[in-house]
Write a protein that holds these residues in place. Structure first.
Motif, short mmCIF file in Angstrom:
data_model
loop_
_atom_site.label_atom_id
_atom_site.label_comp_id
_atom_site.label_asym_id
_atom_site.label_seq_id
_atom_site.Cartn_x
_atom_site.Cartn_y
_atom_site.Cartn_z
N ASP A 81 -11.63 37.59 -2.62
CA ASP A 81 -10.78 38.78 -2.60
C ASP A 81 -11.59 40.06 -2.69
OD1 ASP A 81 -8.24 37.41 -2.52
OD2 ASP A 81 -8.59 36.85 -4.60
N LYS A 109 -3.96 34.76 3.20
CA LYS A 109 -3.32 34.40 1.94
C LYS A 109 -1.81 34.27 2.10
CE LYS A 109 -5.22 37.72 -0.45
NZ LYS A 109 -5.65 38.59 -1.59
N ARG A 110 -1.22 35.11 2.94
CA ARG A 110 0.22 35.02 3.18
C ARG A 110 0.55 33.70 3.88
NH1 ARG A 110 4.62 38.32 3.13
NH2 ARG A 110 3.33 39.98 2.30
N ASP A 137 -9.67 43.51 5.01
CA ASP A 137 -8.69 43.47 3.93
C ASP A 137 -7.36 42.93 4.43
OD1 ASP A 137 -7.38 43.79 1.57
OD2 ASP A 137 -7.49 45.97 1.51
N SER A 148 0.68 43.32 3.83
CA SER A 148 0.26 43.76 2.50
C SER A 148 1.19 44.88 2.05
CB SER A 148 -1.19 44.24 2.53
OG SER A 148 -1.65 44.56 1.24
N SER A 184 -5.44 39.28 3.76
CA SER A 184 -4.05 39.29 3.31
C SER A 184 -3.18 38.39 4.19
CB SER A 184 -3.50 40.73 3.32
OG SER A 184 -4.18 41.55 2.40
N LYS A 198 -1.23 34.53 -3.73
CA LYS A 198 -1.46 35.95 -3.97
C LYS A 198 -2.94 36.27 -3.98
CE LYS A 198 -0.43 39.68 -7.25
NZ LYS A 198 -1.83 40.06 -7.51
#
Length: 325
Positions: A300, A280-281, A273, A224, A277, A286
């Protein structure tokens, strides 16, 4: 001579109107200038954090008001919000996985997720664990049976991956959310739910503000890039202060217990968090969706709350006896 005052009054009318127009023009100019400066600042913040400050604030305040009202007045109403959030989160996650080539059976996922969440409130804890196990087994077996009937030449590794990912969806969203509902069902559990969510929000706000003002050193650039150690320091301060205040005035606990609550919830919120991330990566996206402008998707906003629910439930069982004694 008697007509002079009337003539003076007639002449002063246009002058007053001219002053009014000039004042209005100046006011509109000032408003436009202030708006331009605010929009410019908002764009700088958006470029740095990826959030639209205005929309994020409005949506956050509205969601917070609904959350606060449900927990204070009718805690069963919070169950409705939790169920809706879980179903939306499962939908978002499943859609994102399907976009990467995974095969996720949406209807079984949604039905199983709803049953898991509701069982957390209405069933005994041991029965709830049974329901969780059955829900995961159902979505896994369903995927295998559907694949058997498809006969499309999908490789064994891909089929096994689909089944495991489907089970992970149930663990990540409905199961963790159900622990929040289990906490809600306890005596005075609504105040613990409100407290741990408030600590998560305080930590997020502290990190956001400190990151904008002082952020220079990336915390996890590969996961992130926008998170900084300065922002994390702000999150620590905000979480500990919120934990102490909420622990003393809402939960009736000693100040040191509030410190523990703040640090533990901060740890789980940060892990959640960063964990989302990473997901999602890996998925190459995003945000999970764009349903909440300024925030991304529902998931999110739940990324820090979901793992923190497990920590809050453990803290409840650990420290509630202190209040009774």
């Amino acid at each position: 001579m008697p007509e002079a005052p009337a003539a003076a009054s007639a002449d002063s009318g246009p002058v007053i109107q001219a002053h009014i127009r000039a004042a209005r023009t100046e006011f509109e100019s000032q408003v436009a200038h202030a708006r331009a400066e605010f929009e410019e600042a908002n764009e700088r913040i958006k470029a740095r954090t990826g959030r639209d400050l205005i929309l994020a604030t409005l949506i956050g305040v509205a969601a917070g008001a609904l959350l606060l009202g449900s927990l204070i007045f009718v805690k069963q109403l919070f169950l409705v919000f939790a169920l809706a959030a879980v179903l939306l989160g499962v939908f978002e996650f499943s859609r994102a996985l399907v976009a990467t080539g995974r095969r996720i059976d949406l209807i079984p996922q949604l039905v199983a997720g709803a049953v898991v969440v509701l069982s957390g409130y209405f069933l005994e804890l041991w029965l709830h664990w049974v329901v969780v196990f059955v829900a995961i087994a159902v979505v896994v077996v369903w995927r295998l049976l559907v694949q058997m009937t498809a006969r499309d030449g999908r490789t064994y590794g891909a089929v096994l991956g689909d089944a495991l990912v489907g089970g992970f969806v149930q663990l990540y969203v409905p199961f963790l959310a159900s622990l929040c509902v289990v906490l809600l069902a306890q005596d005075g559990g609504e105040w613990w739910v409100l407290a741990f969510i408030a600590v998560v929000v305080a930590a997020d706000t502290g990190a956001y503000a400190a990151g904008i003002l002082f952020g220079k050193h990336p915390m996890a650039p590969r996961i992130s890039p926008k998170k900084t150690w300065e922002g994390f320091a702000g999150a620590v301060l905000a979480a500990v202060v919120a934990g102490v205040l909420l622990g003393i005035f809402m939960l009736g606990l000693e100040w040191w217990v509030g410190v523990v609550i703040g640090i533990v919830i901060l740890g789980t919120a940060t892990a959640g968090d960063l964990g989302e991330s990473m997901i999602k990566r890996d998925l190459g996206i995003k945000d999970m969706s764009s349903w909440l402008p300024g925030h991304g998707g529902v998931l999110d906003r739940l990324d820090s709350i979901l793992p923190s629910a497990a920590a809050a439930l453990a803290l409840y069982y650990l420290f509630t006896p202190l209040v009774a004694s």
